[in-house]
Each structure stands twice: as structure tokens, then as C-alpha cells.
Design a protein around this motif. Structure first.
Motif, PDB file in Angstrom:
ATOM      1  N   THR A 153     -35.133  25.731  31.345  1.00  0.00           N
ATOM      2  CA  THR A 153     -35.235  24.959  30.118  1.00  0.00           C
ATOM      3  C   THR A 153     -34.272  23.772  30.159  1.00  0.00           C
ATOM      4  OG1 THR A 153     -33.481  26.092  28.884  1.00  0.00           O
ATOM      5  CG2 THR A 153     -35.651  27.149  28.929  1.00  0.00           C
ATOM      6  N   THR A 154     -34.298  22.975  29.113  1.00  0.00           N
ATOM      7  CA  THR A 154     -33.302  21.904  28.973  1.00  0.00           C
ATOM      8  C   THR A 154     -32.165  22.337  28.055  1.00  0.00           C
ATOM      9  OG1 THR A 154     -34.612  20.937  27.176  1.00  0.00           O
ATOM     10  CG2 THR A 154     -34.966  20.056  29.407  1.00  0.00           C
ATOM     11  N   VAL A 155     -32.133  23.623  27.714  1.00  0.00           N
ATOM     12  CA  VAL A 155     -31.048  24.170  26.879  1.00  0.00           C
ATOM     13  C   VAL A 155     -29.841  24.441  27.775  1.00  0.00           C
ATOM     14  CG1 VAL A 155     -30.338  26.050  25.367  1.00  0.00           C
ATOM     15  CG2 VAL A 155     -32.699  25.202  25.293  1.00  0.00           C
ATOM     16  N   PRO A 156     -28.717  23.775  27.566  1.00  0.00           N
ATOM     17  CA  PRO A 156     -27.569  23.997  28.450  1.00  0.00           C
ATOM     18  C   PRO A 156     -26.804  25.266  28.063  1.00  0.00           C
ATOM     19  CG  PRO A 156     -27.020  22.343  26.803  1.00  0.00           C
ATOM     20  CD  PRO A 156     -28.461  22.713  26.568  1.00  0.00           C
ATOM     21  N   CYS A 157     -26.418  26.026  29.057  1.00  0.00           N
ATOM     22  CA  CYS A 157     -25.485  27.120  28.811  1.00  0.00           C
ATOM     23  C   CYS A 157     -24.106  26.521  28.520  1.00  0.00           C
ATOM     24  CB  CYS A 157     -25.402  28.036  30.027  1.00  0.00           C
ATOM     25  SG  CYS A 157     -26.879  29.033  30.313  1.00  0.00           S
ATOM     26  N   ALA A 158     -23.255  27.290  27.867  1.00  0.00           N
ATOM     27  CA  ALA A 158     -21.883  26.837  27.628  1.00  0.00           C
ATOM     28  C   ALA A 158     -21.163  26.742  28.978  1.00  0.00           C
ATOM     29  CB  ALA A 158     -21.162  27.816  26.711  1.00  0.00           C
ATOM     30  N   THR A 159     -20.601  25.603  29.282  1.00  0.00           N
ATOM     31  CA  THR A 159     -19.923  25.423  30.561  1.00  0.00           C
ATOM     32  C   THR A 159     -18.578  26.143  30.554  1.00  0.00           C
ATOM     33  OG1 THR A 159     -18.880  23.370  29.803  1.00  0.00           O
ATOM     34  CG2 THR A 159     -21.012  23.183  30.895  1.00  0.00           C
ATOM     35  N   HIS A 160     -18.144  26.537  31.754  1.00  0.00           N
ATOM     36  CA  HIS A 160     -16.842  27.203  31.874  1.00  0.00           C
ATOM     37  C   HIS A 160     -16.319  27.039  33.299  1.00  0.00           C
ATOM     38  CE1 HIS A 160     -13.678  30.089  30.821  1.00  0.00           C
ATOM     39  NE2 HIS A 160     -13.825  30.557  32.058  1.00  0.00           N
ATOM     40  N   ALA A 161     -15.204  26.337  33.422  1.00  0.00           N
ATOM     41  CA  ALA A 161     -14.464  26.236  34.681  1.00  0.00           C
ATOM     42  C   ALA A 161     -15.355  25.877  35.867  1.00  0.00           C
ATOM     43  CB  ALA A 161     -13.721  27.545  34.951  1.00  0.00           C
ATOM     44  N   GLY A 162     -16.208  24.878  35.692  1.00  0.00           N
ATOM     45  CA  GLY A 162     -17.046  24.412  36.797  1.00  0.00           C
ATOM     46  C   GLY A 162     -18.419  25.043  36.856  1.00  0.00           C
ATOM     47  N   PHE A 163     -18.659  26.095  36.106  1.00  0.00           N
ATOM     48  CA  PHE A 163     -19.993  26.701  36.066  1.00  0.00           C
ATOM     49  C   PHE A 163     -20.790  26.066  34.927  1.00  0.00           C
ATOM     50  CE2 PHE A 163     -17.770  29.956  38.445  1.00  0.00           C
ATOM     51  CZ  PHE A 163     -18.723  30.381  39.357  1.00  0.00           C
ATOM     52  N   CYS A 164     -21.959  25.542  35.251  1.00  0.00           N
ATOM     53  CA  CYS A 164     -22.835  24.937  34.245  1.00  0.00           C
ATOM     54  C   CYS A 164     -24.260  24.989  34.767  1.00  0.00           C
ATOM     55  CB  CYS A 164     -22.415  23.500  33.933  1.00  0.00           C
ATOM     56  SG  CYS A 164     -22.438  22.409  35.363  1.00  0.00           S
ATOM     57  N   CYS A 165     -25.186  25.310  33.900  1.00  0.00           N
ATOM     58  CA  CYS A 165     -26.590  25.375  34.305  1.00  0.00           C
ATOM     59  C   CYS A 165     -27.449  25.497  33.058  1.00  0.00           C
ATOM     60  CB  CYS A 165     -26.837  26.566  35.238  1.00  0.00           C
ATOM     61  SG  CYS A 165     -26.598  28.166  34.443  1.00  0.00           S
ATOM     62  N   PRO A 166     -28.743  25.217  33.177  1.00  0.00           N
ATOM     63  CA  PRO A 166     -29.634  25.397  32.022  1.00  0.00           C
ATOM     64  C   PRO A 166     -30.031  26.860  31.855  1.00  0.00           C
ATOM     65  CG  PRO A 166     -30.866  24.537  33.884  1.00  0.00           C
ATOM     66  CD  PRO A 166     -29.433  24.583  34.316  1.00  0.00           C
ATOM     67  N   LEU A 167     -30.388  27.217  30.641  1.00  0.00           N
ATOM     68  CA  LEU A 167     -30.905  28.542  30.340  1.00  0.00           C
ATOM     69  C   LEU A 167     -32.261  28.727  31.024  1.00  0.00           C
ATOM     70  CD1 LEU A 167     -30.939  31.189  28.545  1.00  0.00           C
ATOM     71  CD2 LEU A 167     -32.116  29.788  26.837  1.00  0.00           C
ATOM     72  N   VAL A 168     -32.489  29.908  31.582  1.00  0.00           N
ATOM     73  CA  VAL A 168     -33.791  30.287  32.123  1.00  0.00           C
ATOM     74  C   VAL A 168     -34.381  31.349  31.200  1.00  0.00           C
ATOM     75  CG1 VAL A 168     -35.022  31.346  34.068  1.00  0.00           C
ATOM     76  CG2 VAL A 168     -33.155  29.732  34.492  1.00  0.00           C
ATOM     77  N   VAL A 169     -35.671  31.243  30.922  1.00  0.00           N
ATOM     78  CA  VAL A 169     -36.330  32.171  30.006  1.00  0.00           C
ATOM     79  C   VAL A 169     -37.587  32.751  30.644  1.00  0.00           C
ATOM     80  CG1 VAL A 169     -35.474  31.066  27.905  1.00  0.00           C
ATOM     81  CG2 VAL A 169     -37.622  30.267  28.933  1.00  0.00           C
ATOM     82  N   THR A 170     -37.959  33.937  30.182  1.00  0.00           N
ATOM     83  CA  THR A 170     -39.258  34.512  30.517  1.00  0.00           C
ATOM     84  C   THR A 170     -40.173  34.350  29.307  1.00  0.00           C
ATOM     85  OG1 THR A 170     -38.545  36.693  29.769  1.00  0.00           O
ATOM     86  CG2 THR A 170     -38.276  36.189  32.105  1.00  0.00           C
ATOM     87  N   MET A 171     -41.484  34.418  29.532  1.00  0.00           N
ATOM     88  CA  MET A 171     -42.445  34.196  28.439  1.00  0.00           C
ATOM     89  C   MET A 171     -43.559  35.227  28.498  1.00  0.00           C
ATOM     90  SD  MET A 171     -45.636  33.060  27.361  1.00  0.00           S
ATOM     91  CE  MET A 171     -46.363  32.259  28.790  1.00  0.00           C
ATOM     92  N   ARG A 172     -43.962  35.671  27.324  1.00  0.00           N
ATOM     93  CA  ARG A 172     -45.169  36.481  27.203  1.00  0.00           C
ATOM     94  C   ARG A 172     -46.001  35.965  26.025  1.00  0.00           C
ATOM     95  NH1 ARG A 172     -45.194  41.367  30.101  1.00  0.00           N
ATOM     96  NH2 ARG A 172     -43.924  40.947  31.936  1.00  0.00           N
TER      97      ARG A 172
END
Length: 549
Positions: A153-172
Motif C-alpha cells: 500500500t501507500t500507507v507508511p509504517c511508523a519509522t524507527h531507527a532506519g526501518f521504514c516501509c509501506p504497510l502490506v495487506v491481504t484482501m478477501r
């Protein structure tokens, strides 16, 4: 040679034999049985372990941390603990400097490097198939019983000490008339992990095509079905890439280890009204549903009953729409930018000709929207601009408003002018506002004129701001609400109720980032109060008296 790891928590023998083995005892989530629960694995250099642990703690929705190994505790399992098998398949992805460089059936060849690495187990125990069965819905597997699709997704996870990435989701895909039943079953069985993070249009998550998942296989929504999204531990793959570790490993999508480690936050026992979700349809274009607890929804319905009281017996009951306050407050809760209009000329013998109902409710709502860190502006008749500018300035000085809000005007003239005002560069794909609110605002009659309660035409005192509301109906992504002065206060209070609801707050933040404490002090200070009402009455008395003299 085979190795295993010691975790800080108790491990079953099933886990103690798997990490470096060429064995197919890393299982697909959909085949989970018994008391063991599946977990995904991430292995990182020891130097990055504290940072990744903090990243998981900041994003517990997609990354529920069950346990982690201690450095230099990789040891041989007991002889004969593993039976031979003739079959093996890739179980891990290998990362070098943040890039996935291949898949592995075993980590055995990296035994020396692993001595200075830490393994993390991330829970993924929520079984959607079990929830579907609990809700009386048929199981839906992708073609060939392979892994169901997951999407970046384009939803960012909260960054922490160099770790950052977008949220991944499953769908049904879920039939729309079964949404609430499924959501309740999911929350009952999976606790926080079972709560969806989005229901509706995938583009609101930045997902362009459901037919093209980033992992696994697509599932198609049939007519009458709505896409429902849950957070996925596959979010960890983006985190591993983001840190740029010289060497790292992670479970491949669809592969999990089986463990009896439990999520400490998983609730037990029967659900209370504060933990039972209600699903509400808040927008058709784009399709969007929201979630709040039964308790929060009921409190807002009680508010709606209060503001619907008609002490003057004016016969306004037919103007009330059931659950409209709940729907409007949910929509405002999701909005980023809100435009409020107010102002109703009621007489010709005073300057200004405004009634005093409307601006107080508008200021009360604006104050709470500010506390929620939303963009808020007010639009008024051009002849009343200086009056409302002064009202806002005095409200800031008196501490009713936190900061100034823009006061806008609109003279209109055409549908194109309204669209140009509401959208950036006039493009309906990029609206400037998510929600329009009219509080005690005059509206156009069928003959094109504007009338007061005495049936006097007040068109010469009124700008065509209602053109914006008519235009908004044809612009996807803009909702609108019309309320009384009391309704402005009620919307502020309803927003407070929603943001004090754990279920709604988690849905809003998509289960990523820290959650603010219920009853946050800034929210409480922004609520309407007797003291603030007295200050606003003082402002109005001074302004209206000085202008009438």
C-alpha cells in the motif's frame, strides 16, 4: 549438520528443529491445525536487533512480535530429532544490502554468520478461513489453493531507527450484506489481528489493481462483494529491504514456522460493547466503510436524539435523518481537510444582518478538528468576511480556537467555477477538501432565490456557496453534511467519542504507528464547554453591539 535457535520464550520441539533443516515443516498458513500457530521468520544482524524490535513495537498490527533469539545461541538439535525426507522446497529469501538475491531451502551454509545474528518470530495466527466459517460464509481460496494475494500500500509504517516501509495487506471479497457478521467473527477469533484495516475502494490504500497482487494470487470481487483488507506480516519484507543489512533472511510468502508462542495482547473471553465492532457505509464514490464499537455508536445515537429535540415545536422532526450524525462524524473522522460554511441573514435593520446561531457551532467544530490535526477552513458571504475574521481572531485570543483558520469567500457563477474552487487546478481527481459542512446556512429555493423565515427574499445578502455543495455531489471523494448550530457542537462531541474508541482509532491508523491514549488531553481541551460558550457569547455580544450602534 542442522542448527536451531534459543528464543527468549518457551519453544516447542517443532520449532527447535526447523531453522536450518532441509525439511518441509515450514507450513502454509491455510493448512494450520492443532494448538500450534504459524509465525513468519526474520533474521538480522545483532547490531540491528534493537532497532527492528522497536519497529515491530511501533507497528504491532502487521508485525506482532512473538519472540526473538539470543545471539550466539544457535546449537545442534538432539540427534535423531529430524526424520529424513526426500522432498525440499525454498523456504527463505536471502537479502544482501537490502536487495533480495535468491531463495534458500536451508540456512545451513550460513552457520558461521548466524552466530552473530538474531531471529524474530512474527505472529500470523489469525485464520480468515475460520472466521468465514464462524460467520457462515463459504471459504474462498485462490485458484489452485495457492496463497491469497497480498498488496503493498501507500500507507507508511511508523519509522524507527532506519526501518521504514509501506504497510502490506491481504484482501478477501465479502458479500456486502455479510460485512458486519464477518468483521465481528474476525475480531472475536483474532483479536486485534482479526480487525480489518480497510473496507472498500482499494485505491484509498494506493492499490491500483486488485488483479495484480505483489505476493500470491489474485482473488476477484464479484458483483455484490466488497474488498476487505487485513494487515499482513509480509510487511516485514519491506522492512528487511529498508535497513540495508549486509546479510539478512526472511520467510518466503506462504511459508511459516509453527510455534506455541502466543501473542500477549490477544484478548480472551466474551466481547464487551467496547470491543464489538459495527460496520458503517460512509461513502459510495469512492466506496468506503468505517468501523466503530457498538458502545461508541450507541453514544452518538444518543447525541442525535438530544439535538433532535424541538422545544419550540417548530415541526423540524422530518428534517432529521436517522444515524446521519454517526455517518457524518465517521466521514469527518477520516477526512484530512474540512470546509465549514455558516451565516444566515435574518433582518435588514441591523448591521450585520446575521443571526447568532451558526458561527458558535462552526467554531466549536473547527476547534475539535484542529485538535485532530486536520486542515480546516471557513467560507462565508463576502459582505460578512470581516465579521467572521474578527470572530475567529477573538476566539483564538480567548483560547477557544488553537490557531487561526482561513476565512474564504466564493461568488461563483458556474459549475466550472465551483469545481475550480473545490479542486486543485480544477481537477476532480484532486479535491482540496474531503468534507463540506453547512451549519445554520441559508440555502437556495426551487425558484433560485433565498428566503428567511418570514418569506422575505434575501438573495442580495447571500453568496451562492450552496453551489459548492451541489458540485461536490459529482466529485468523488467529497462528502457533505448540513446541521444546526447544536449539530456543530454534536459533531465535535461525536468525534471525541470516536477517537476515544479503540476499534475506530486502530481502523483509522491502519494498525500502524502508536495509538494515542483514549481521552487525549488535547482532545478534551478542544471539546465544547460552558466556559467556552460564555466566552463565545461575550465575543458575539461585543461584536454585534458595536456594529449596531
Amino acid at each position: 549438520m542442522a542448527f536451531t535457535l534459543h528464543l527468549r520464550s518457551r519453544l516447542p520441539s517443532a520449532l527447535r528443529i526447523l531453522i536450518l533443516q532441509k525439511k518441509p515443516n515450514i507450513r502454509n498458513i491455510s493448512s494450520m491445525t492443532g494448538e500450534l500457530q504459524p509465525a513468519s521468520l526474520v533474521v538480522l544482524p545483532r547490531s540491528l536487533a534493537p532497532a527492528f524490535e522497536g519497529f515491530c513495537q511501533a507497528n504491532t498490527g502487521p508485525l506482532p512480535l512473538l519472540g526473538q533469539s539470543e545471539p550466539e545461541k544457535w546449537i545442534l538439535p538432539a540427534q535423531g530429532a529430524v526424520s529424513e525426507t526426500s522432498m525440499s522446497r525454498p523456504q527463505f529469501w536471502k537479502y544482501e544490502s537490502g536487495t533480495c538475491t535468491g531463495s534458500l531451502t536451508s540456512l545451513e551454509q550460513f552457520s558461521e554468520q548466524l552466530k552473530d545474528m538474531v531471529a524474530f518470530l512474527l505472529g500470523c495466527s489469525f485464520s480468515l478461513e475460520e472466521a468465514l466459517e464462524e460467520a457462515g460464509l463459504p471459504r474462498r481460496d485462490p485458484a489452485g489453493h495457492s496463497q491469497a494475494g497480498a498488496y503493498k500500500t501507500t500507507v507508511p509504517c511508523a519509522t524507527h531507527a532506519g526501518f521504514c516501509c509501506p504497510l502490506v495487506v491481504t484482501m478477501r471479497p465479502i458479500p456486502k450484506d455479510k460485512l458486519e457478521r464477518l468483521v465481528r467473527a474476525s475480531c472475536s477469533l483474532g483479536g486485534e489481528q482479526g480487525q480489518p484495516v480497510h473496507i472498500g475502494d482499494p485505491e484509498l490504500l494506493g492499490i491500483k489493481e486488485l488483479s495484480k497482487p505483489d505476493y500470491g494470487d489474485a482473488m476477484v470481487c464479484s458483483p455484490g462483494e466488497v474488498p476487505v483488507f487485513w494487515p499482513s506480516p509480509l510487511t516485514s519484507l519491506g522492512a528487511v529491504s529498508s535497513c540495508g543489512a549486509p546479510l539478512a533472511f526472511a520467510s518466503m510468502p506462504g511459508c511459516t514456522v509453527m510455534t506455541d508462542l502466543k501473542d500477549a495482547k490477544a484478548p480472551a473471553g466474551c466481547l464487551t460493547p467496547e470491543r464489538i465492532p459495527e460496520v458503517h457505509h460512509i461513502s459510495q464514490d469512492p466506496l468506503h466503510y468505517s468501523i466503530a464499537s457498538v458502545s461508541a455508536s450507541q453514544k452518538i445515537r444518543e447525541l442525535e436524539s438530544i439535538i433532535g429535540i424541538d422545544p419550540g415545536n417548530r415541526g423540524i422532526g422530518h428534517l432529521l435523518c436517522k444515524d446521519e450524525l454517526l455517518k457524518a462524524s465517521l466521514s469527518l473522522s477520516h477526512a484530512r481537510s474540512v470546509l465549514i460554511t455558516t451565516g444566515f441573514p435574518t433582518h435588514f435593520n441591523h448591521e450585520p444582518p446575521e443571526e447568532t446561531d451558526g458561527p458558535p457551532g462552526a467554531v466549536a467544530l473547527a476547534a475539535f478538528l484542529q485538535a485532530l490535526e486536520k486542515e480546516v477552513a471557513m467560507i462565508v458571504d463576502q459582505r460578512a468576511w470581516s465579521l467572521h475574521q474578527k470572530i475567529v481572531e477573538d476566539a483564538v485570543e480567548q483560547g477557544v480556537l488553537k490557531t487561526q483558520i482561513p476565512i474564504l469567500t466564493y461568488q461563483g457563477g458556474s459549475v466550472e467555477a465551483a469545481q475550480a474552487f473545490l479542486c486543485k487546478d480544477g481537477d476532480p481527481q484532486t479535491p482540496r477538501f474531503d468534507h463540506l459542512v453547512a451549519i445554520e446556512r441559508t440555502g437556495r429555493a426551487a425558484d433560485g432565490n433565498y428566503y428567511n423565515a418570514r418569506k422575505m427574499n434575501i438573495k442580495h445578502l447571500t453568496d451562492p456557496i450552496d453551489d459548492l455543495f451541489l458540485a461536490a455531489k459529482k466529485i468523488p471523494g467529497i462528502s457533505s453534511t448540513g446541521v444546526s448550530n447544536w449539530g456543530g457542537y454534536a459533531l465535535a462531541c461525536a468525534l471525541y467519542i470516536l477517537h476515544s474508541c479503540d476499534i475506530h482509532r486502530r481502523y483509522l491508523r491502519k494498525a500502524v504507528g502508536p495509538s494515542r491514549t483514549p481521552g487525549d488531553q488535547a482532545w478534551m481541551q478542544a471539546l465544547p464547554s460552558v466556559t467556552k460558550e460564555e466566552k463565545m457569547l461575550g465575543i458575539f455580544c461585543l461584536l454585534y453591539t458595536s456594529r449596531c450602534v
